[in-house]
Motif scaffolding. Structure first.
Motif, PDB file in Angstrom:
ATOM      1  N   UNK A 145       0.856  -1.262  -0.003  1.00 47.36           N
ATOM      2  CA  UNK A 145       0.044  -0.011  -0.009  1.00 47.36           C
ATOM      3  C   UNK A 145       0.794   1.229  -0.047  1.00 47.36           C
ATOM      4  N   UNK A 146       2.211   1.193   0.666  1.00 48.21           N
ATOM      5  CA  UNK A 146       2.987   2.416   0.868  1.00 48.21           C
ATOM      6  C   UNK A 146       4.010   2.498  -0.197  1.00 48.21           C
ATOM      7  N   UNK A 147       4.270   1.604  -1.034  1.00 51.76           N
ATOM      8  CA  UNK A 147       5.359   1.632  -1.937  1.00 51.76           C
ATOM      9  C   UNK A 147       5.248   2.770  -2.929  1.00 51.76           C
ATOM     10  N   UNK A 148       4.014   2.910  -3.674  1.00 53.57           N
ATOM     11  CA  UNK A 148       4.033   3.911  -4.582  1.00 53.57           C
ATOM     12  C   UNK A 148       4.319   5.317  -3.954  1.00 53.57           C
ATOM     13  N   UNK A 149       3.916   5.556  -2.800  1.00 52.14           N
ATOM     14  CA  UNK A 149       4.195   6.682  -2.002  1.00 52.14           C
ATOM     15  C   UNK A 149       5.869   6.829  -1.833  1.00 52.14           C
ATOM     16  N   UNK A 166      -1.547  15.318  -4.035  1.00 50.92           N
ATOM     17  CA  UNK A 166      -2.441  15.869  -2.731  1.00 50.92           C
ATOM     18  C   UNK A 166      -2.571  14.945  -1.874  1.00 50.92           C
ATOM     19  N   UNK A 167      -2.802  13.640  -2.562  1.00 51.24           N
ATOM     20  CA  UNK A 167      -2.897  12.676  -1.250  1.00 51.24           C
ATOM     21  C   UNK A 167      -1.642  12.306  -0.594  1.00 51.24           C
ATOM     22  N   UNK A 168      -0.629  12.475  -0.953  1.00 53.82           N
ATOM     23  CA  UNK A 168       0.677  12.406  -0.318  1.00 53.82           C
ATOM     24  C   UNK A 168       0.657  13.711   0.636  1.00 53.82           C
ATOM     25  N   UNK A 169       0.549  14.707   0.252  1.00 54.92           N
ATOM     26  CA  UNK A 169       0.477  16.133   0.986  1.00 54.92           C
ATOM     27  C   UNK A 169      -0.461  15.813   2.301  1.00 54.92           C
ATOM     28  N   UNK A 170      -1.520  15.177   2.058  1.00 54.05           N
ATOM     29  CA  UNK A 170      -2.541  15.302   3.140  1.00 54.05           C
ATOM     30  C   UNK A 170      -2.062  14.433   4.104  1.00 54.05           C
ATOM     31  N   UNK A 171      -1.209  13.382   3.662  1.00 52.31           N
ATOM     32  CA  UNK A 171      -0.598  12.490   4.639  1.00 52.31           C
ATOM     33  C   UNK A 171       0.315  13.417   5.778  1.00 52.31           C
ATOM     34  N   UNK A 172       0.703  14.177   5.505  1.00 49.80           N
ATOM     35  CA  UNK A 172       1.880  14.986   6.336  1.00 49.80           C
ATOM     36  C   UNK A 172       1.392  15.114   7.799  1.00 49.80           C
ATOM     37  N   UNK A 173       2.206  15.277   8.919  1.00 44.46           N
ATOM     38  CA  UNK A 173       1.534  15.442  10.066  1.00 44.46           C
ATOM     39  C   UNK A 173       2.369  16.785  10.763  1.00 44.46           C
TER      40      UNK A 173
END
Length: 195
Positions: A145-149, A166-173
């Motif tokens: 699930x995480x490899x593409x990112x 934007x999906x990757x950006x929305x995962x930033x904490x």
């Protein structure tokens, strides 16, 4: 009863229904409830989740699976200690949301080595990191699930990757020591900064 109609709740309800149980699946999203009602077997009833509806169901419930997820935030307590008296003695609460603080007031994290405890005659199963019971399988699922990112970040660098996805950006904490995920900031009472 399953509290939460996301991936975990959906699969828990489907599995229980397949074993012949009469299942009540509760959620707060009406579009999600409509979707679930259309695709579930006849022995699954959908219900809008509220304190009142939960209290009405508890006396007829043997097992409650708490599958509530608010991404990045602490799970709300949907069953209070006082509500335990509505359950039959020996009923079971499974708190899958324990990694986000738990959705039952009486929950506290347990381990695979010592998974259960009782409160007021109600059995609690609150194992943190349930997938740890199947480490190889869960690791393969997570890496798939995480490899593409990870690949995108490796190829572009984190900043460019986040600008393009934007999906990757929305995962930033946290970025540069500042919390950029609103639910995390709220959960810890810390300042939130826009990415």
């Amino acid at each position: 009863m399953v509290l939460g109609g996301g991936v975990v709740g959906y699969n828990a309800a489907l599995m229980a229904a397949g074993l012949g149980a009469d299942v009540t699946l509760a959620d707060i999203s009406l579009p999600r409830l409509r979707y679930l009602a259309e695709g579930m077997p006849a022995n699954v009833k959908t219900l809008y989740s509220s304190t009142y509806t939960i209290e009405q169901e508890l006396p007829h419930t043997d097992l409650v699976i708490g599958a509530v997820l608010i991404p990045g935030a602490k799970a709300p307590h949907l069953i209070t200690r006082e509500m335990l008296s509505l359950l039959k003695e020996g009923s079971v609460l499974v708190d899958v949301a324990i990694d986000q603080g738990g959705c039952f007031e009486t929950s506290h994290p347990t381990t695979h080595a010592d998974p259960i405890y009782e409160v007021d005659g109600i059995v609690h199963y609150c194992v943190a990191n349930i997938p740890g019971a199947v480490p190889r399988t869960s690791t393969l699922a997570l890496t798939n699930a995480t490899f593409p990112y990870i690949s995108k970040v490796a190829d572009l660098g984190w900043e460019k990757a986040c600008r393009e996805d934007s999906g990757l950006a929305s995962g930033l904490n946290i970025v540069d020591g500042k919390i950029v995920y609103k639910a995390v900031a709220e959960a810890f009472g810390l300042p939130y900064y826009s990415l």
